[in-house]
Design a protein around this motif. Structure first.
Motif, PDB file in Angstrom:
ATOM      1  N   ARG A   1       0.822  -1.229   0.000  1.00  0.00           N
ATOM      2  CA  ARG A   1       0.000   0.000   0.000  1.00  0.00           C
ATOM      3  C   ARG A   1       0.847   1.267   0.000  1.00  0.00           C
ATOM      4  N   LEU A   2       2.137   1.088   0.260  1.00  0.00           N
ATOM      5  CA  LEU A   2       3.002   2.268   0.360  1.00  0.00           C
ATOM      6  C   LEU A   2       3.720   2.554  -0.967  1.00  0.00           C
ATOM      7  N   VAL A   3       3.574   3.776  -1.441  1.00  0.00           N
ATOM      8  CA  VAL A   3       4.336   4.216  -2.623  1.00  0.00           C
ATOM      9  C   VAL A   3       5.538   5.001  -2.099  1.00  0.00           C
ATOM     10  N   ASN A   4       6.711   4.588  -2.579  1.00  0.00           N
ATOM     11  CA  ASN A   4       7.949   5.103  -2.002  1.00  0.00           C
ATOM     12  C   ASN A   4       8.753   5.822  -3.095  1.00  0.00           C
ATOM     13  N   ARG A   5       9.027   7.100  -2.896  1.00  0.00           N
ATOM     14  CA  ARG A   5       9.777   7.854  -3.911  1.00  0.00           C
ATOM     15  C   ARG A   5      11.144   8.310  -3.393  1.00  0.00           C
ATOM     16  N   LEU A   6      11.640   7.589  -2.434  1.00  0.00           N
ATOM     17  CA  LEU A   6      12.911   7.998  -1.821  1.00  0.00           C
ATOM     18  C   LEU A   6      14.066   7.988  -2.840  1.00  0.00           C
ATOM     19  N   LYS A   7      14.107   6.945  -3.644  1.00  0.00           N
ATOM     20  CA  LYS A   7      15.230   6.827  -4.582  1.00  0.00           C
ATOM     21  C   LYS A   7      15.224   7.994  -5.584  1.00  0.00           C
ATOM     22  N   GLU A   8      14.032   8.325  -6.100  1.00  0.00           N
ATOM     23  CA  GLU A   8      13.940   9.447  -7.046  1.00  0.00           C
ATOM     24  C   GLU A   8      14.396  10.748  -6.375  1.00  0.00           C
ATOM     25  N   ALA A   9      13.924  10.946  -5.151  1.00  0.00           N
ATOM     26  CA  ALA A   9      14.287  12.183  -4.437  1.00  0.00           C
ATOM     27  C   ALA A   9      15.785  12.240  -4.159  1.00  0.00           C
ATOM     28  N   ARG A  10      16.349  11.087  -3.806  1.00  0.00           N
ATOM     29  CA  ARG A  10      17.788  11.053  -3.500  1.00  0.00           C
ATOM     30  C   ARG A  10      18.619  11.350  -4.740  1.00  0.00           C
ATOM     31  N   THR A  11      18.287  10.674  -5.844  1.00  0.00           N
ATOM     32  CA  THR A  11      19.080  10.905  -7.062  1.00  0.00           C
ATOM     33  C   THR A  11      18.893  12.331  -7.563  1.00  0.00           C
TER      34      THR A  11
ATOM     35  N   ALA B   1      18.544  14.827  -5.732  1.00  0.00           N
ATOM     36  CA  ALA B   1      19.372  15.671  -4.866  1.00  0.00           C
ATOM     37  C   ALA B   1      20.864  15.433  -5.119  1.00  0.00           C
ATOM     38  N   GLY B   2      21.184  14.481  -5.998  1.00  0.00           N
ATOM     39  CA  GLY B   2      22.589  14.208  -6.324  1.00  0.00           C
ATOM     40  C   GLY B   2      23.333  13.479  -5.224  1.00  0.00           C
ATOM     41  N   LEU B   3      22.589  12.694  -4.463  1.00  0.00           N
ATOM     42  CA  LEU B   3      23.231  11.984  -3.349  1.00  0.00           C
ATOM     43  C   LEU B   3      23.320  10.490  -3.629  1.00  0.00           C
ATOM     44  N   THR B   4      24.364   9.871  -3.110  1.00  0.00           N
ATOM     45  CA  THR B   4      24.443   8.405  -3.135  1.00  0.00           C
ATOM     46  C   THR B   4      23.708   7.882  -1.900  1.00  0.00           C
ATOM     47  N   GLN B   5      23.499   6.565  -1.869  1.00  0.00           N
ATOM     48  CA  GLN B   5      22.870   5.970  -0.670  1.00  0.00           C
ATOM     49  C   GLN B   5      23.736   6.250   0.559  1.00  0.00           C
ATOM     50  N   ALA B   6      25.044   6.105   0.381  1.00  0.00           N
ATOM     51  CA  ALA B   6      25.949   6.344   1.514  1.00  0.00           C
ATOM     52  C   ALA B   6      25.895   7.805   1.961  1.00  0.00           C
ATOM     53  N   GLY B   7      25.780   8.710   0.993  1.00  0.00           N
ATOM     54  CA  GLY B   7      25.705  10.135   1.326  1.00  0.00           C
ATOM     55  C   GLY B   7      24.449  10.455   2.122  1.00  0.00           C
ATOM     56  N   LEU B   8      23.321   9.906   1.663  1.00  0.00           N
ATOM     57  CA  LEU B   8      22.069  10.139   2.392  1.00  0.00           C
ATOM     58  C   LEU B   8      22.128   9.483   3.778  1.00  0.00           C
ATOM     59  N   ALA B   9      22.742   8.287   3.815  1.00  0.00           N
ATOM     60  CA  ALA B   9      22.871   7.585   5.102  1.00  0.00           C
ATOM     61  C   ALA B   9      23.665   8.434   6.098  1.00  0.00           C
ATOM     62  N   ASP B  10      24.728   9.070   5.615  1.00  0.00           N
ATOM     63  CA  ASP B  10      25.532   9.936   6.487  1.00  0.00           C
ATOM     64  C   ASP B  10      24.703  11.109   7.001  1.00  0.00           C
ATOM     65  N   LEU B  11      23.933  11.714   6.092  1.00  0.00           N
ATOM     66  CA  LEU B  11      23.121  12.866   6.496  1.00  0.00           C
ATOM     67  C   LEU B  11      22.044  12.469   7.516  1.00  0.00           C
ATOM     68  N   ALA B  12      21.458  11.269   7.300  1.00  0.00           N
ATOM     69  CA  ALA B  12      20.372  10.826   8.190  1.00  0.00           C
ATOM     70  C   ALA B  12      20.890  10.077   9.413  1.00  0.00           C
ATOM     71  N   ARG B  13      22.204   9.849   9.439  1.00  0.00           N
ATOM     72  CA  ARG B  13      22.843   9.120  10.550  1.00  0.00           C
ATOM     73  C   ARG B  13      22.268   7.720  10.730  1.00  0.00           C
ATOM     74  N   VAL B  14      22.124   7.036   9.600  1.00  0.00           N
ATOM     75  CA  VAL B  14      21.747   5.620   9.621  1.00  0.00           C
ATOM     76  C   VAL B  14      22.728   4.885   8.713  1.00  0.00           C
ATOM     77  N   SER B  15      22.591   3.559   8.634  1.00  0.00           N
ATOM     78  CA  SER B  15      23.488   2.792   7.762  1.00  0.00           C
ATOM     79  C   SER B  15      22.985   2.860   6.319  1.00  0.00           C
ATOM     80  N   ARG B  16      23.900   2.602   5.391  1.00  0.00           N
ATOM     81  CA  ARG B  16      23.510   2.564   3.979  1.00  0.00           C
ATOM     82  C   ARG B  16      22.489   1.458   3.743  1.00  0.00           C
ATOM     83  N   LYS B  17      22.653   0.392   4.532  1.00  0.00           N
ATOM     84  CA  LYS B  17      21.729  -0.742   4.453  1.00  0.00           C
ATOM     85  C   LYS B  17      20.291  -0.299   4.752  1.00  0.00           C
TER      86      LYS B  17
END
Lengths: 228, 69
Positions: free
Chosen positions: B5-15, B17-33
């Protein structure tokens, strides 16, 4: 850093991690073989003593080989920090510890169960009593590690305790609880028939539950990283 | 853990913003996983993490996550 560089760096780190995991498996197997061989060599005939010493020697070779491989592919904190992704590496290291913990616990069980049998038979000495108590205390380590209550996890809480990890931890603990419940029911059933055997099997039930929790956590963590 | 039921647009928003998964993980203080599993719909983040991700990407939670029609 570009996405391609990051992927390459990630691959490189995975290779290093695989080598380190293999090294730890060698060390664990070597330690187990040394313990098993040593125990077999005690109070045995010449032939059994020779076999036991052979197994222990083989274990020593594996142990040293594992230590050498582990040193060659060791963690280099200064490199991690400069490359970023430190949190992921710490979590991966934690997963390796969860994989190895049950193997180390098996060593304690290997020493503890014969000690419990001696105590129950009424001829336990100080060493037997020590191992009988130590095995039960040792059984607490796995759930403590799983819950993040051990010293290292508390020290690294900021890096290890994110919400996704807590979710994995909850799922792993749920499995450990189910395994523990089944184990206790089985041990209780056996205890109605042979109370002494039930007491002997109790540490094994604890070990199996703790190992199930640790390995489930490691499995889920690895699955999340690779499959996403 | 995921929910269709959940539509997820995180990947579109991240790309975007020009960020990698690791970059977003650093900003959000979570793991890339964590980012990886959220993007792939394996894990549904908490309200706190959703707000943190939205703040890191300078957008709103509704832009990242929506209920399917």
């Amino acid at each position: 850093m570009t996405e391609a560089n990051e992927i390459e760096r990630e691959r490189s780190e995975r290779r290093r991690h695989a080598w380190r995991t293999g090294a730890m498996a060698l060390i664990g197997l070597g330690a187990a073989a040394m313990a098993l061989g040593g125990v077999t060599a005690l109070d045995a005939s010449d032939r059994e003593r020779a076999i036991g010493l052979g197994v222990a020697l083989g274990g020593a070779v594996l142990f040293v080989a594992g230590a050498v491989v582990g040193w060659r592919w060791r963690h280099r904190p200064e490199a991690w920090r400069s490359e970023g992704g430190y949190r992921d590496r710490v979590q991966r290291q934690r997963r390796s510890q969860m994989l190895m913990m049950p193997i180390l616990m098996l060593l304690a069980v290997g020493f503890g169960v014969p000690a419990v049998i001696s105590v129950l038979a009424g001829d336990g000495d100080f060493a037997d009593w020590f191992w009988a108590v130590a095995i039960m205390l040792h059984a607490l380590i796995a759930p403590m590690m799983l819950m993040g209550w051990d010293g290292e996890a508390r020290k690294q809480k900021r890096l290890l305790d994110d919400e996704f990890t807590r979710q994995l931890r909850g799922r792993a603990m749920a499995l450990a609880f189910v395994v523990l419940t089944v184990g206790v029911v089985v041990v209780f059933g056996i205890g109605l028939w042979r109370p002494d055997l039930a007491v002997t099997l109790m540490p094994i039930a604890l070990f199996v539950a703790g190992a199930a929790g640790c390995w489930r956590f490691a499995w889920l963590d690895r699955e999340a990283e690779h499959l996403g | 853990m995921g929910d269709p039921r959940l539509v997820n647009r995180l990947k579109e928003a991240r790309t975007a913003a020009g960020l990698t998964q690791a970059g977003l993980a650093d900003l959000a203080r979570v793991s890339r996983k964590t980012i990886n599993t959220v993007e792939n719909g394996v894990y549904i983040p908490s309200t706190i993490l959703s707000l943190t991700l939205a703040r890191a990407l300078n957008t709103t939670v509704e832009q990242l996550f929506q209920l399917a029609e």
